[in-house]
Write a protein that holds these residues in place. Structure first.
Motif, PDB file in Angstrom:
ATOM      1  N   GLU A  73       0.831  -1.207   0.000  1.00 22.71           N
ATOM      2  CA  GLU A  73       0.000   0.000   0.000  1.00 22.71           C
ATOM      3  C   GLU A  73       0.871   1.265   0.000  1.00 22.71           C
ATOM      4  O   GLU A  73       0.585   2.227  -0.716  1.00 22.71           O
ATOM      5  CB  GLU A  73      -0.941   0.005   1.206  1.00 22.71           C
ATOM      6  CG  GLU A  73      -1.972  -1.091   1.190  1.00 22.71           C
ATOM      7  CD  GLU A  73      -2.918  -1.009   0.005  1.00 22.71           C
ATOM      8  OE1 GLU A  73      -3.215   0.100  -0.457  1.00 22.71           O
ATOM      9  OE2 GLU A  73      -3.354  -2.067  -0.470  1.00 22.71           O
ATOM     10  N   ARG A 103      -0.198  -4.748  -8.158  1.00 21.55           N
ATOM     11  CA  ARG A 103      -0.138  -4.691  -6.694  1.00 21.55           C
ATOM     12  C   ARG A 103      -1.508  -4.929  -6.069  1.00 21.55           C
ATOM     13  O   ARG A 103      -1.606  -5.504  -4.988  1.00 21.55           O
ATOM     14  CB  ARG A 103       0.473  -3.371  -6.238  1.00 21.55           C
ATOM     15  CG  ARG A 103       1.959  -3.334  -6.552  1.00 21.55           C
ATOM     16  CD  ARG A 103       2.642  -2.137  -5.996  1.00 21.55           C
ATOM     17  NE  ARG A 103       4.064  -2.196  -6.306  1.00 21.55           N
ATOM     18  CZ  ARG A 103       4.864  -1.168  -6.261  1.00 21.55           C
ATOM     19  NH1 ARG A 103       4.412   0.007  -5.905  1.00 21.55           N
ATOM     20  NH2 ARG A 103       6.144  -1.302  -6.560  1.00 21.55           N
ATOM     21  N   THR A 104      -2.573  -4.502  -6.751  1.00 18.33           N
ATOM     22  CA  THR A 104      -3.919  -4.780  -6.256  1.00 18.33           C
ATOM     23  C   THR A 104      -4.191  -6.279  -6.297  1.00 18.33           C
ATOM     24  O   THR A 104      -4.742  -6.850  -5.348  1.00 18.33           O
ATOM     25  CB  THR A 104      -4.968  -4.022  -7.082  1.00 18.33           C
ATOM     26  OG1 THR A 104      -4.710  -2.618  -6.976  1.00 18.33           O
ATOM     27  CG2 THR A 104      -6.380  -4.309  -6.590  1.00 18.33           C
ATOM     28  N   SER A 107      -2.338  -7.785  -3.466  1.00 17.74           N
ATOM     29  CA  SER A 107      -2.999  -7.474  -2.196  1.00 17.74           C
ATOM     30  C   SER A 107      -4.217  -8.366  -1.983  1.00 17.74           C
ATOM     31  O   SER A 107      -4.440  -8.888  -0.890  1.00 17.74           O
ATOM     32  CB  SER A 107      -3.431  -6.006  -2.155  1.00 17.74           C
ATOM     33  OG  SER A 107      -2.310  -5.173  -2.145  1.00 17.74           O
TER      34      SER A 107
END
Length: 126
Positions: A73, A103-104, A107
């Motif tokens: 984040e 990155r999402t 995550s």
């Protein structure tokens, strides 16, 4: 887009701070997870239970996953700050979109790994 050179340098410095914070969160979180795992492992050996070892491994993965999520984040925030502070060319925006997408996905995958459910699913508690 920042036109003032001092503001641009400030934005880049802030982005670097976020990058260092993200890297630091991952490194410190990993060290804390390893230390907790090691200390709990000593106790699990004394108890000598298979269930305890499985739970120990699960707890380690959760702790490690949380630190990686926080780090990701912060790294996404750094990328956003850097991209909006420079001239927003199509290439810069596309690179940012790709980075945020990857990155999402990471995550969300970590969220499933930690909690055993998708972020939009109810926890089933209560």
């Amino acid at each position: 887009m920042l036109t003032d050179p001092q503001m641009l340098q400030f934005a880049i410095a802030v982005a670097r701070i976020f990058e260092f914070a993200g890297i630091g969160a991952i490194v410190v979180g990993t060290l804390v997870a390893l230390i907790k795992f090691g200390l709990a492992g000593v106790g699990a050996r004394r108890a000598d239970g298979a269930e305890g070892k499985s739970e120990l491994s699960s707890e380690f993965r959760k702790n490690l996953g949380r630190s990686i999520l926080v780090g990701l984040e912060l790294l996404v925030a750094a990328d956003i700050i850097r991209t909006v502070s420079v001239v927003p060319t199509l290439e810069n925006v596309l690179v940012l979109a790709l980075i945020v997408l990857i990155r999402t996905f990471l995550s969300m995958s970590l969220e499933v790994e930690i909690n055993g459910r998708w972020p939009w699913q109810s926890s089933g508690k209560g």
